[in-house]
Scaffold this active site. Structure first.
Site, PDB file in Angstrom:
ATOM      1  N   ARG A   4       0.854  -1.209   0.000  1.00 21.12           N
ATOM      2  CA  ARG A   4       0.000   0.000   0.000  1.00 21.12           C
ATOM      3  C   ARG A   4       0.878   1.243   0.000  1.00 21.12           C
ATOM      4  NH1 ARG A   4      -2.192   1.802   4.411  1.00 21.12           N
ATOM      5  NH2 ARG A   4      -2.690  -0.211   5.319  1.00 21.12           N
TER       6      ARG A   4
ATOM      7  N   LYS B 246      -7.087   5.962 -18.920  1.00 18.50           N
ATOM      8  CA  LYS B 246      -7.409   6.401 -20.278  1.00 18.50           C
ATOM      9  C   LYS B 246      -6.208   6.147 -21.200  1.00 18.50           C
ATOM     10  CE  LYS B 246     -11.338   7.636 -18.522  1.00 18.50           C
ATOM     11  NZ  LYS B 246     -11.176   7.941 -17.149  1.00 18.50           N
TER      12      LYS B 246
ATOM     13  N   ASP C 251      -5.208  18.503 -14.492  1.00 22.06           N
ATOM     14  CA  ASP C 251      -5.596  17.159 -14.924  1.00 22.06           C
ATOM     15  C   ASP C 251      -5.324  17.095 -16.429  1.00 22.06           C
ATOM     16  OD1 ASP C 251      -6.966  14.952 -15.906  1.00 22.06           O
ATOM     17  OD2 ASP C 251      -8.634  15.151 -14.506  1.00 22.06           O
TER      18      ASP C 251
ATOM     19  N   TYR D 209     -14.330  17.623 -15.181  1.00 25.46           N
ATOM     20  CA  TYR D 209     -14.812  16.240 -15.216  1.00 25.46           C
ATOM     21  C   TYR D 209     -15.878  16.064 -14.124  1.00 25.46           C
ATOM     22  CZ  TYR D 209     -14.836  11.298 -14.047  1.00 25.46           C
ATOM     23  OH  TYR D 209     -15.239  10.022 -13.735  1.00 25.46           O
TER      24      TYR D 209
HETATM   25  C1  LIG Z   1     -10.469  14.188 -17.321  1.00 27.73           C
HETATM   26  C2  LIG Z   1     -10.694  13.074 -16.353  1.00 27.73           C
HETATM   27  N1  LIG Z   1     -10.081  13.130 -15.168  1.00 27.73           N
HETATM   28  C3  LIG Z   1     -10.249  12.161 -14.247  1.00 27.73           C
HETATM   29  C4  LIG Z   1     -11.074  11.081 -14.489  1.00 27.73           C
HETATM   30  C5  LIG Z   1     -11.257  10.041 -13.429  1.00 27.73           C
HETATM   31  O1  LIG Z   1     -10.475   8.944 -13.689  1.00 27.73           O
HETATM   32  P1  LIG Z   1     -10.798   7.463 -13.172  1.00 27.73           P
HETATM   33  O2  LIG Z   1     -12.047   7.027 -13.869  1.00 27.73           O
HETATM   34  O3  LIG Z   1      -9.586   6.696 -13.541  1.00 27.73           O
HETATM   35  O4  LIG Z   1     -11.016   7.560 -11.697  1.00 27.73           O
HETATM   36  C6  LIG Z   1     -11.716  10.982 -15.715  1.00 27.73           C
HETATM   37  C7  LIG Z   1     -12.599   9.837 -15.988  1.00 27.73           C
HETATM   38  O5  LIG Z   1     -13.322   9.812 -16.959  1.00 27.73           O
HETATM   39  C8  LIG Z   1     -11.522  12.009 -16.672  1.00 27.73           C
HETATM   40  O6  LIG Z   1     -12.121  11.987 -17.859  1.00 27.73           O
END
Ligand SMILES: Cc1ncc(COP(=O)(O)O)c(C=O)c1O
Length: 401
Positions: free
Chosen positions: A66, A219, A194, A119
């Protein structure tokens, strides 16, 4: 033990293609081309003296997965190389990375500045956790002229962070990261980006002056729709604290197997991004010429408001785009009629995916707020995959027709 060759790609000048493929060579007793998968939860010690040395930090060593695992560490090193940051901490998902980072930076009830175009999961985290727990959240709209000056007027020395995306999900807005970080630096407020849509191959926010960069590794980094993961990169001082505190005790740790899959996925990241982008350009230009499409949101077309900023801060506009049809019924019908493009909320996979935010990702947000964000009933977001672009255009043409 076999020493690695001295051909480690240069952090500053080595091409991202080479960096993604070679990563950082590690010694391996069997001279294996690929890294081992340390599928273990714990580590044993030969004696109590070693326990003391490792637990006191005098000697480097793993204790419990962890907190750290060699396969996960290798993934973290590769992301640091690609993002040109000092250190990274991996998480079980993008949301694991986002929630831990925001909680870390907002400790002591420091204000978190968030754009309205964000998001939906990050937005939900702010609404369901930060706000009810009393963490001050200030929402700003990054689209109107003069938004930076407006944000500047609300920033206070010692605020927790400004957290944002560029391109934004799903509205594809482009935010000027260099200007924003200069402004925040003057007030000593960290900027967290992000970078999921752009990937480190197309954009390096740390080089534009931002402080931390986050990916949903689920992704493009993974790239095959078969895992969940997240990662945050930045100065080693911040990352080390994050690793030892929120990164360890909130429990959203990346599994070694997912780290291993990520290391494999990253080797083809540059190649995939080239094809995703070429396909997205073809799809965007087809959609822009279609009479049923009201608007296309893709930073690679000159009519996009963020076109010139995207050209400055991204090496190419990437594989995500959105477009607007007249109403929800038409948009839903198009999704139903597509045969090659799948309906799904994720992105960055070889398979093209479409989502109707009105019915899917933004379903639980009030209608008025959805419209204010820029998500109209006819709005669709597409993750353009790696298929032959002619097949994608044909599928869209049939579905729209
Ligand atoms: C731009 C963006 N940031 C963060 C996330 C969250 O990622 P996760 O689904 O791996 O938790 C997503 C998920 O679609 C996303 O599109």
């Amino acid at each position: 033990m076999n020493e690695p060759k001295k051909n480690t790609p240069d952090r500053e000048t080595g091409s991202p293609v080479t960096r993604a493929i070679h990563g950082i060579p590690h010694p391996d007793p069997h001279r294996a081309l690929n890294p081992p998968l340390y599928q273990t939860s714990t580590y044993t010690f030969p004696d109590m003296e070693t326990v003391d040395r490792v637990l006191s930090g005098e000697e480097k060593g793993y204790i419990y997965s962890r907190g750290g695992n060699p396969t996960v560490s290798r993934f973290e090193e590769v992301v640091s190389l690609l993002e040109k940051g000092e250190a990274s901490r991996a998480f079980a998902s993008g949301m694991g990375a986002i929630s831990a980072t925001i909680l870390h930076l907002s400790r002591g009830n420091r204000t978190v500045h968030l754009p309205v175009t964000l998001y939906s999961g990050t937005r939900a985290f702010a609404r369901k956790f930060l706000e009810p727990w009393g963490v001050p959240v200030r929402w700003f709209d990054p689209r109107p002229e003069g938004w930076l000056e407006k944000l500047d007027a609300t920033l206070q020395e010692g605020d927790g962070c400004v957290f944002l995306e560029s391109p934004t999900n799903p509205t594809m807005d482009i935010l000027d990261l260099r200007e924003l970080s200069a402004l925040c630096r003057a007030k000593n407020v960290p900027v967290v980006v992000d970078n999921t849509f752009a990937t480190p191959v197309l954009q390096n926010p740390l080089l534009l002056g931002c402080d931390l960069v986050i990916h949903s590794a689920t992704k493009y980094l993974g790239g095959h729709g078969d895992l969940l993961g997240g990662v945050v990169t930045g100065a080693s001082g911040t990352i080390d604290v994050l690793r030892g505190e929120e990164g360890s005790f909130l429990g959203a740790t990346l599994s070694p197997f997912n780290a291993w899959l990520l290391l494999r996925g990253i080797k083809t990241l540059s190649l995939r991004m080239e094809k995703h982008t070429a396909n997205a350009r073809a799809v965007a230009s087809f959609l822009a010429g279609h009479p049923k499409v009201r608007q296309v949101f893709y930073p690679g077309i000159p009519s996009h408001p963020g076109y010139s900023i995207a050209r400055r801060q991204m090496s190419s506009p990437g594989g995500m785009l959105s477009f607007e049809l007249s109403d929800a019924r038409t948009a839903r019908n198009v999704c139903d009629r597509l045969s090659l493009v799948g309906i799904g909320v994720s992105l960055g996979d070889p398979e093209s995916l479409i989502e109707h935010p009105w019915s899917m990702s933004h379903r639980w947000i009030g209608e008025e707020e959805r419209r204010a964000i820029g998500v109209s009933p006819g709005f669709l977001r597409m993750s353009v995959g790696l298929e032959a672009w002619e097949d994608l255009v044909l599928d869209l043409d049939r579905a729209l027709g």
